[in-house]
Design a protein around this motif. Structure first.
Motif, PDB file in Angstrom:
ATOM      1  N   MET A 134      14.712   3.337 -23.207  1.00  0.00           N
ATOM      2  CA  MET A 134      15.699   2.632 -24.021  1.00  0.00           C
ATOM      3  C   MET A 134      16.239   1.400 -23.306  1.00  0.00           C
ATOM      4  O   MET A 134      16.462   0.366 -23.928  1.00  0.00           O
ATOM      5  N   GLN A 135      16.428   1.513 -21.969  1.00  0.00           N
ATOM      6  CA  GLN A 135      16.974   0.375 -21.242  1.00  0.00           C
ATOM      7  C   GLN A 135      16.013  -0.807 -21.280  1.00  0.00           C
ATOM      8  O   GLN A 135      16.428  -1.964 -21.421  1.00  0.00           O
ATOM      9  N   THR A 136      14.720  -0.498 -21.169  1.00  0.00           N
ATOM     10  CA  THR A 136      13.722  -1.569 -21.246  1.00  0.00           C
ATOM     11  C   THR A 136      13.776  -2.244 -22.612  1.00  0.00           C
ATOM     12  O   THR A 136      13.707  -3.473 -22.718  1.00  0.00           O
ATOM     13  N   LEU A 137      13.910  -1.436 -23.645  1.00  0.00           N
ATOM     14  CA  LEU A 137      13.998  -1.998 -24.995  1.00  0.00           C
ATOM     15  C   LEU A 137      15.236  -2.884 -25.126  1.00  0.00           C
ATOM     16  O   LEU A 137      15.163  -3.986 -25.693  1.00  0.00           O
ATOM     17  N   GLN A 138      16.356  -2.415 -24.597  1.00  0.00           N
ATOM     18  CA  GLN A 138      17.569  -3.215 -24.667  1.00  0.00           C
ATOM     19  C   GLN A 138      17.387  -4.545 -23.943  1.00  0.00           C
ATOM     20  O   GLN A 138      17.844  -5.594 -24.412  1.00  0.00           O
ATOM     21  N   ASP A 139      16.695  -4.507 -22.796  1.00  0.00           N
ATOM     22  CA  ASP A 139      16.433  -5.748 -22.053  1.00  0.00           C
ATOM     23  C   ASP A 139      15.558  -6.688 -22.871  1.00  0.00           C
ATOM     24  O   ASP A 139      15.799  -7.903 -22.913  1.00  0.00           O
ATOM     25  N   ARG A 140      14.520  -6.133 -23.499  1.00  0.00           N
ATOM     26  CA  ARG A 140      13.609  -6.980 -24.283  1.00  0.00           C
ATOM     27  C   ARG A 140      14.328  -7.602 -25.486  1.00  0.00           C
ATOM     28  O   ARG A 140      14.027  -8.722 -25.884  1.00  0.00           O
ATOM     29  N   LEU A 141      15.278  -6.869 -26.044  1.00  0.00           N
ATOM     30  CA  LEU A 141      16.040  -7.417 -27.168  1.00  0.00           C
ATOM     31  C   LEU A 141      16.901  -8.600 -26.738  1.00  0.00           C
ATOM     32  O   LEU A 141      17.270  -9.448 -27.565  1.00  0.00           O
ATOM     33  N   GLN A 142      17.213  -8.664 -25.453  1.00  0.00           N
ATOM     34  CA  GLN A 142      17.999  -9.779 -24.923  1.00  0.00           C
ATOM     35  C   GLN A 142      17.128 -10.964 -24.526  1.00  0.00           C
ATOM     36  O   GLN A 142      17.581 -12.111 -24.569  1.00  0.00           O
TER      37      GLN A 142
END
Length: 558
Positions: free
Chosen positions: A1-9
């Motif tokens: 999930m953290q990777t996804l959150q980073d990619r969304l940024q």
């Protein structure tokens, strides 16, 4: 999930890198260990893969990049449906925790996204649900009044201290009026009131904006009814009327199977399809009547009359003559506050006919309408009402038996009043020729036409330059059998109307030749002319101190 959150940024919508990050999270949640994590919060209603995909799409749509990304693959309508489904499948303890957090000063888990959607965090996870419109429906969170009040008073994370959701909702109306409509609707009690703590004016502002944005959308009965009660509680007659009109439309459109099990019907015992249809019709008629009442209080008499007429027709079809007659009568009285006799004569005649042999009711509605006209200074219209009632009473008297004497007395009274109204404007009731009466009215007012401002009435001026038809040059002659009519010089929508007197021969010639309007760059229409008793009313209208508005608020006829 953290990777996804980073990619969304850091990634652009639609990028391969963002897509891969989403796919990895989707795969992780679908596996047994990830699915156990999801099951703690939700009771799935579809297969595992489909449910996880819905959940991720909802989460993604709470961020600007994610929303833009998912819009390439899923419509907003589909996302809205997912919001309904996901909120409906929240486990009770998770739903309760979401709602309880709204009462906390911080960490409420409530968010307003850049897409102007309201979102909530799923407790114990990094997931958010975008509630869209569907999340606030009865099929979604289905908030109680207390819960909706908590939500309105909750502090959206990321907003200045002391800010509530109610404070930011005006900014959401243009994009998402349905969500606002549903949230406010859920916060309204059975009597239309709000719970303590809510600013009623602020809630009204949000409700009014949402209502106005959705004025052309019927919606569902359960969502429209609370707002109708709230607007009535707030004294907002115009929106109460509009809401009741919409509710009536919903009832009329409902098929029998749709509400055959409604509580109100069920209480009456087993119901046939005809019973249910009649129930819907009667409810539609009642709501039309209530809409009319509030339109009248909002000083919109024509809208009130239209709703009374619809209600009358519904009750007449349902066989309820008393309700039909009362509504026809109310429609006639409303029209008398804003139109001349010719525009309401048929409605008044319908009321009189439905009253049947009830001669006292016939006399009463006639007197009331005539009084309204007299209050506006329209004595010709008042006289015409009395004459119409006189004729009807004469018909009733011939077969009345013991009531004949009472009817005859009413006949005499109405005829005397008609004659008095003609006398009030200097005309003889014995002259049955309208063209002759118009010439008499013009002749008696020639000196007023000499003034530069002409003959002034309520919202109009009549000009008669050189006492002649300015188009044909025919001069006025009191003794000539000429028929005079009024020609409107400007647009019918003008706040102050200007008319001039022309002969009926001029009108006939202009209309027959297809002429353009003498003063406007457009074709001449029959509606540009006013004739007969309407013209006579305008020529003879007197100015009274009593405002027509006093009649708009007159008590309704039961």
């Amino acid at each position: 999930m953290q990777t996804l959150q980073d990619r969304l940024q850091t990634c652009a919508p639609g990028s391969a890198e963002l897509t891969r990050a989403i796919e990895r999270v989707e795969a992780a949640f679908t596996r047994s260990d990830g699915w156990r994590f999801i099951k703690r919060c939700f009771e799935r209603d579809v297969d595992r893969d489909a449910f996880v995909r819905r959940l991720l799409l909802s989460h993604l749509s709470t961020t600007p990049t994610g929303l833009e990304h998912v819009r390439h693959a899923v419509s907003e309508a589909r996302l809205d449906a997912y919001a309904t489904q996901l909120t409906r499948t929240l486990r009770p303890h998770i739903r309760a925790e979401i709602v309880n957090r709204w009462s906390q000063p911080d960490d409420t888990g409530l968010h307003v996204t850049q897409g102007k959607f309201i979102a909530v965090g799923v407790p114990g996870t990094d997931l958010r649900l975008s509630l869209m419109d569907g999340g606030f429906s009865f099929g979604g969170l289905n908030l109680t009044q207390t819960e909706a009040t908590q939500l309105l008073l909750a502090h959206p994370e990321g907003t200045p201290p002391g800010t509530t959701l109610l404070d930011v909702m005006p900014d959401l109306t243009e994009d998402h009026p349905v969500a606002n409509f549903r949230i406010v609707g859920a916060a309204i009690g059975a009597d239309g009131s709000l719970l303590p703590g809510l600013d009623r004016d602020a809630v009204h502002a949000v409700a009014a904006a949402a209502h106005d944005a959705l004025a052309r959308v019927s919606g569902v009965l359960a969502e429209r009814e609370p707002l109708a009660r709230f607007f009535e509680w707030m004294g907002d007659d115009r929106r109460t009327a509009q809401s009741r009109q919409i509710i009536a439309t919903i009832h009329s459109a409902m098929s029998a199977p749709e509400n055959g099990g409604a509580d109100e019907i069920a209480r009456e015992g087993p119901a046939t399809l005809d019973d249910v249809r009649r129930f819907n019709d009667v409810r539609a008629g009642e709501n039309r009547q209530r809409a009319a009442f509030h339109y009248a209080r909002a000083a919109q008499p024509r809208q009130a009359a239209a709703q009374y007429l619809e209600s009358a027709r519904i009750f007449a079809a349902a066989g309820d003559r008393a309700m039909a007659a009362g509504n026809y009568a109310n429609a006639a009285e409303r029209l008398a506050t804003c139109d001349p006799f010719s525009a309401m004569a048929d409605v008044l005649a319908d009321a009189i006919n439905v009253y049947g042999n009830d001669f006292r009711a016939v006399s009463m509605i006639g007197s009331r309408c005539a009084d309204v006209f007299a209050g506006r200074g329209l004595h010709i219209s008042a006289a015409m009402v009395h004459e119409l009632v006189f004729v009807r009473l004469g018909m009733l008297r011939r077969g009345a038996g013991a009531d004949a004497r009472a009817i005859a007395a009413l006949e005499a009274s109405h005829m005397a009043k008609a004659q008095a109204h003609f006398a009030d404007v200097g005309l003889a009731a014995s002259d049955m020729n309208v063209a002759s009466l118009i010439r008499s009215a013009i002749d008696a007012r020639l000196d007023r036409f000499d003034a530069q401002e002409g003959l002034r009435g309520d919202g109009y001026t009549i000009l008669f330059e050189e006492h002649s038809d300015m188009i044909s040059a025919e001069e006025f002659d009191r003794n000539a059998p000429t028929e005079w009519v009024l020609l409107r010089r400007g647009e019918a929508t003008a706040r102050h109307q200007i008319f001039e007197l022309v002969t009926s021969a001029t009108r006939a010639r202009l209309m027959a030749s297809g002429s353009r309007h003498p003063y406007l760059q457009q074709p001449l229409r029959a509606s540009d002319f006013i004739e007969g008793t309407d013209a006579l009313d305008m020529l003879t209208a007197t100015v009274h101190k009593a405002s027509p508005e006093r009649f708009v608020h007159a008590r309704e006829i039961a």
